[in-house]
Design an enzyme around this catalytic site. Structure first.
Site, short mmCIF file in Angstrom:
data_model
loop_
_atom_site.label_atom_id
_atom_site.label_comp_id
_atom_site.label_asym_id
_atom_site.label_seq_id
_atom_site.Cartn_x
_atom_site.Cartn_y
_atom_site.Cartn_z
N ASP A 3 0.81 -1.22 0.00
CA ASP A 3 0.00 0.00 0.00
C ASP A 3 0.84 1.27 0.00
O ASP A 3 0.34 2.34 -0.34
CB ASP A 3 -0.93 0.01 1.22
N ASP A 86 -1.75 -16.31 6.49
CA ASP A 86 -0.98 -16.21 5.24
C ASP A 86 -0.37 -17.54 4.80
O ASP A 86 0.60 -17.55 4.04
CB ASP A 86 0.12 -15.16 5.39
N GLU A 87 -0.92 -18.66 5.23
CA GLU A 87 -0.34 -19.94 4.87
C GLU A 87 -1.42 -21.01 4.85
O GLU A 87 -2.32 -21.01 5.67
CB GLU A 87 0.77 -20.31 5.86
#
Length: 339
Positions: A3, A86-87
């Protein structure tokens, strides 16, 4: 970094600010080059990297993007087992895309996630969960590693035991003391462990011996599960100031209990409660955990556990207090012993 592109090439970490005590939740690769890592104190991270940029976390953003990525996974297979935000493990055995090539499927997933979320993905392709997990770490932060069946023997032969999931620092140190540093030191692929090795592992590692033997052979029979069994919950607090009196620690423990009660209620697993524990981290960053069997949140027991943990501080102050719960589980690996 996604971002705010100006952050891409400078060391950054998620973990409070320079004027507060805290712990690093995660950091980027430029920061890791200075020795900064997850779970390190913010103070130590700044010592190693004075120019480190510290940022507050944004859990709602992480959850939102995680849901977006999980939705992408489900386009390829219903057999998705999330490990964290995230996995995840994906079983693509029955996926017909790309003529069933797991390698091409993984490449397409990486490409799709980057296109739709702006985030890079590292992936490991292998015949089972353990090997896929190890493979996923090979070409980070933005790569693919394929471990085909014909390469497993050579790969496992040189794999350090410390890289096996579940082997923490203390276990790795004990293994090294026993002159066991690589998978080849425990067992040769395709062969059974010797009676002496089996006895040695059972003596020093108990139930973990089964996992060490299987992983050293590249074996992992666990299926990819769409829902994972939660084994524990907890809450902890890094204190603004080190505590040197037991009464102070007892007061801080009381403050944590309502949050733990709320998390237990939200988990829906109160009937499976099996043990409770207290965790302390000392001013020299040693930490200890004391647990006992209990099927309820017993404040008296928590206080007794705190007193036991307090005795281990070796005159050091306490910088973190945590309380945790453990649940009954139903899918533990069993060790088969020869008779």
């Amino acid at each position: 970094m996604r971002d705010n592109p100006s952050l891409k090439h400078i060391p950054i970490a998620i973990g409070g600010n320079r004027h507060e005590r805290g712990v690093i939740a995660t950091c980027n690769y430029p920061a890791r080059a200075f020795g900064v890592r997850s779970a390190m104190s913010t103070h130590e991270a700044l010592k190693r990297c004075p120019q480190l940029t510290l940022l507050r976390g944004n859990m709602e953003k992480y959850k939102s993007v995680s849901r977006q990525i999980q939705a992408i996974f489900l386009r390829y297979t219903e057999l998705v087992e999330p490990l964290s935000l995230d996995e995840a493990y994906l079983d693509v055995s029955d996926c017909s895309l790309f003529h069933g090539s797991a390698t091409f499927i993984a490449e397409d997933i990486r490409r799709t996630v980057l296109q739709e979320t702006g985030l890079t993905v590292s992936a490991g392709v292998a015949p089972n969960k353990f090997l896929a997990k190890i493979a996923s770490d090979e070409n980070k932060p933005d790569g693919l590693f394929v471990l085909s069946p014909d390469k497993i023997k050579d790969f496992i032969h040189t794999l350090p035991l410390r890289r096996i999931p579940g082997v923490g620092q203390k276990t790795a140190e004990k293994l090294t003391q026993l002159s066991l540093t690589h998978c080849r030191d425990i067992v040769t692929l395709g062969e059974e462990p010797s009676t002496q090795m089996l006895a040695l592992l059972l003596k020093h590692f108990g139930s973990l011996a089964s996992t060490l033997i299987k992983r050293s052979q590249g074996i992992d029979e666990r299926p990819v599960q769409q829902s994972r069994e939660r084994k524990s919950i907890g809450v902890e607090q890094t204190l603004a100031k080190d505590l040197e009196q037991l009464e102070q620690a007892q007061a801080e423990l009381l403050k944590l209990l309502p949050t733990l009660e709320q998390r237990l209620s939200q988990s829906g697993k109160a009937s499976l409660l099996q043990k409770i524990g207290v965790k302390l981290k000392f001013s020299d960053f040693r930490q200890t955990t004391v647990e006992t069997q209990s099927n309820q949140l017993n404040m008296l027991l928590f206080k007794q556990l705190l007193e036991q943990a307090w005795q281990r501080r070796q005159d050091k102050a306490v910088r973190l207090i945590g309380i945790q719960l453990g649940f009954k589980t139903f899918c533990e690996e069993q060790l088969s012993l020869p008779f």
